[in-house]
Write a protein that holds these residues in place. Structure first.
Motif, PDB file in Angstrom:
ATOM      1  N   UNK A  82       4.063  90.494  56.005  1.00 62.07           N
ATOM      2  CA  UNK A  82       4.465  91.044  54.709  1.00 62.07           C
ATOM      3  C   UNK A  82       3.368  91.923  54.121  1.00 62.07           C
ATOM      4  N   UNK A  83       2.141  91.423  54.113  1.00 62.53           N
ATOM      5  CA  UNK A  83       1.042  92.190  53.531  1.00 62.53           C
ATOM      6  C   UNK A  83       0.781  93.476  54.304  1.00 62.53           C
ATOM      7  N   UNK A 299      11.222  83.417  54.165  1.00 60.50           N
ATOM      8  CA  UNK A 299       9.825  83.800  53.963  1.00 60.50           C
ATOM      9  C   UNK A 299       9.404  85.002  54.801  1.00 60.50           C
ATOM     10  N   UNK A 300      10.258  85.490  55.677  1.00 61.81           N
ATOM     11  CA  UNK A 300       9.904  86.648  56.490  1.00 61.81           C
ATOM     12  C   UNK A 300      10.580  87.906  56.010  1.00 61.81           C
ATOM     13  N   UNK A 301      10.346  88.288  54.757  1.00 60.91           N
ATOM     14  CA  UNK A 301      11.051  89.417  54.159  1.00 60.91           C
ATOM     15  C   UNK A 301      10.129  90.609  53.919  1.00 60.91           C
ATOM     16  N   UNK A 302       9.176  90.796  54.809  1.00 57.77           N
ATOM     17  CA  UNK A 302       8.273  91.928  54.669  1.00 57.77           C
ATOM     18  C   UNK A 302       8.962  93.273  54.762  1.00 57.77           C
ATOM     19  N   UNK A 335       3.051  93.358  44.288  1.00 58.84           N
ATOM     20  CA  UNK A 335       4.149  92.744  43.534  1.00 58.84           C
ATOM     21  C   UNK A 335       5.406  92.647  44.386  1.00 58.84           C
ATOM     22  N   UNK A 336       5.694  93.687  45.147  1.00 55.81           N
ATOM     23  CA  UNK A 336       6.855  93.654  46.031  1.00 55.81           C
ATOM     24  C   UNK A 336       6.708  92.561  47.082  1.00 55.81           C
ATOM     25  N   UNK A 337       5.505  92.413  47.632  1.00 58.77           N
ATOM     26  CA  UNK A 337       5.265  91.352  48.611  1.00 58.77           C
ATOM     27  C   UNK A 337       5.481  89.990  47.987  1.00 58.77           C
ATOM     28  N   UNK A 388      13.228  93.030  58.831  1.00 56.47           N
ATOM     29  CA  UNK A 388      13.180  91.569  58.701  1.00 56.47           C
ATOM     30  C   UNK A 388      13.643  90.872  59.979  1.00 56.47           C
ATOM     31  N   UNK A 389      14.644  91.448  60.655  1.00 60.52           N
ATOM     32  CA  UNK A 389      15.132  90.827  61.885  1.00 60.52           C
ATOM     33  C   UNK A 389      14.071  90.862  62.974  1.00 60.52           C
TER      34      UNK A 389
END
Length: 415
Positions: A82-83, A299-302, A335-337, A388-389
């Motif tokens: 994500x970061x 939780x994997x929505x980077x 903030x988006x992360x 995300x996938x």
């Protein structure tokens, strides 16, 4: 035929159908109706697949004392991906800025970022844990957290450490295998679904038309998405696995769920394919595929955070007619992360949710310009869920590699 080939062929047919009939209102309505039904079908497969698979998977991980490795790798991959993705897209915007195709030119310049609104997050997590999770399990339609909570509780106490528990463990594991068979059939026939979903996706873009006059913005989205998939995620995966697994093999073997994610913008629709194909195509153990992929839907929505970052910065650039400062870009990205972890509450509108709540959190007022995001949700959310996938696929393979249970699947054996 391999899924990655059949899904790409279905996409090409969907594009051809749009070029031939895309201007027909009847065609658009039929494609939309069928696509909506297919997204519901994804939930029909996903909910029992997650409940039985997650329960038996947690029990198996506890039995072999692999729970610690599983927890560490999933959390590390979630935060790291994500970061890196949001910072990567922030860099892309910094050197390749573009105006969002918004309909207003008024806005505030976000000069007072130190004044944030803590109250804006007070209502974010109110519905995350319902009072009666069993009721929510029976009525789950667009949010997996209650299902995962129930499955986690069952799985924790399902550990077959005494003889009396073994029959229950075997039964749950057998039901999990049954659902994997259903998910496999869902994946191998998914190219029929992709034809309708891609036809609606292309026809919607053709009808809406905004992107055809916003070439620079579209190019920025494409560059960021491809950079995330082909550079950022493979590089991070190579570092955490010490370059012992070829990341690009994972990419092409998981093109099918990626296509499903892009054209539906629904993690519910694509996750059963990701769960099934990560086992068959990537050589992941069933217990890892059944636990890691559902967890990454939360939780994997980077990818969603990445697209939201670009959308916010482009909106700000368009509304203020000035380039945001480096400080603003950094705060928007972080903030988006942060708010990406709450985005699963709004299935199909993750990018919109992240963008709106991040703007509120940072006290940036765009005077309604942010509502123009809705018109572009098919491509914005589709690109976010696409990334995300791949995050879920890479994360599952990483966990298996660290556990020492990742096996090489010969090409002839993959779906």
């Amino acid at each position: 035929m391999k899924t990655w080939i059949s899904y790409l062929a279905a996409t090409a047919l969907g594009l051809a159908a749009t070029l031939l009939f895309g201007e027909s209102g009847i065609f658009q309505q039929v494609m939309y109706t069928i696509t909506a039904l297919l997204v519901q079908l994804g939930g029909f497969v996903l909910i029992p697949l997650v409940f039985f698979g997650f329960s038996s998977g947690i029990a198996s991980l506890r039995k072999d004392r692999k729970g610690g490795v599983f927890a560490r790798t999933t959390i590390l991959w979630s935060i790291g991906s994500t970061l890196l993705l949001v910072m990567g897209c922030a860099i892309v915007f910094r050197f390749f800025p573009s105006n969002f195709p918004a309909s207003t030119s008024a806005g505030s310049d976000a000069s007072s970022l130190s004044i944030i609104a803590p109250q804006s997050i007070s209502t974010l997590f109110e519905s995350m844990l319902p009072i009666n999770p069993f009721y929510t399990l029976a009525n789950a339609e667009s949010f997996l957290l209650p299902v995962l909570v129930i499955a986690l509780v069952f799985g924790y106490f399902l550990k077959p450490n005494v003889e009396v528990i073994r029959p229950a463990y075997v039964t749950m594991n057998s039901l999990s295998e049954t659902m994997f068979r259903l998910a496999r059939a869902y994946s191998t026939t998914g190219h029929f679904f992709i034809f309708f979903a891609s036809s609606y996706w292309f026809s919607h873009l053709q009808m809406e038309g905004t992107l055809f006059v916003a070439g620079r913005f579209l190019l920025m989205l494409i560059i960021s998405t491809l950079s995330g998939i082909l550079v950022v995620l493979p590089l991070l995966f190579g570092l955490v696995t010490r370059f012992r697994v070829n990341p690009y093999m994972i990419i092409y073997r998981m093109l099918a769920p990626a296509a499903a994610a892009l054209f539906t913008g629904s993690i519910f629709f694509s996750s059963p394919m990701t769960i099934s194909l990560s086992r068959h195509n990537l050589g992941c153990q069933k217990r890892v595929s059944a636990t890691a992929v559902p967890l990454y839907t939360l939780i994997g929505r980077g990818g969603s955070a990445m697209i939201a970052t670009l959308s916010i910065l482009s909106l700000l650039y368009a509304a203020t007619s000035s380039m945001p400062s480096d400080k603003v870009i950094l705060f928007v990205a972080l903030s988006s992360a942060l708010f990406a972890y709450a985005s699963p509450l709004y299935l199909g509108y993750e990018v919109f949710f992240i963008s709106i709540i991040a703007l509120q959190f940072l006290k940036i007022d765009l005077y309604g310009a942010e509502m123009t995001l809705v018109a572009l949700m098919p491509i914005l959310n589709g690109l976010g869920i696409l990334v995300d996938s791949f995050i879920a696929a890479f994360g599952s393979a990483y966990t298996c590699q660290r556990m020492g249970v990742l096996t090489e699947s010969a090409y002839r054996d993959i779906l």
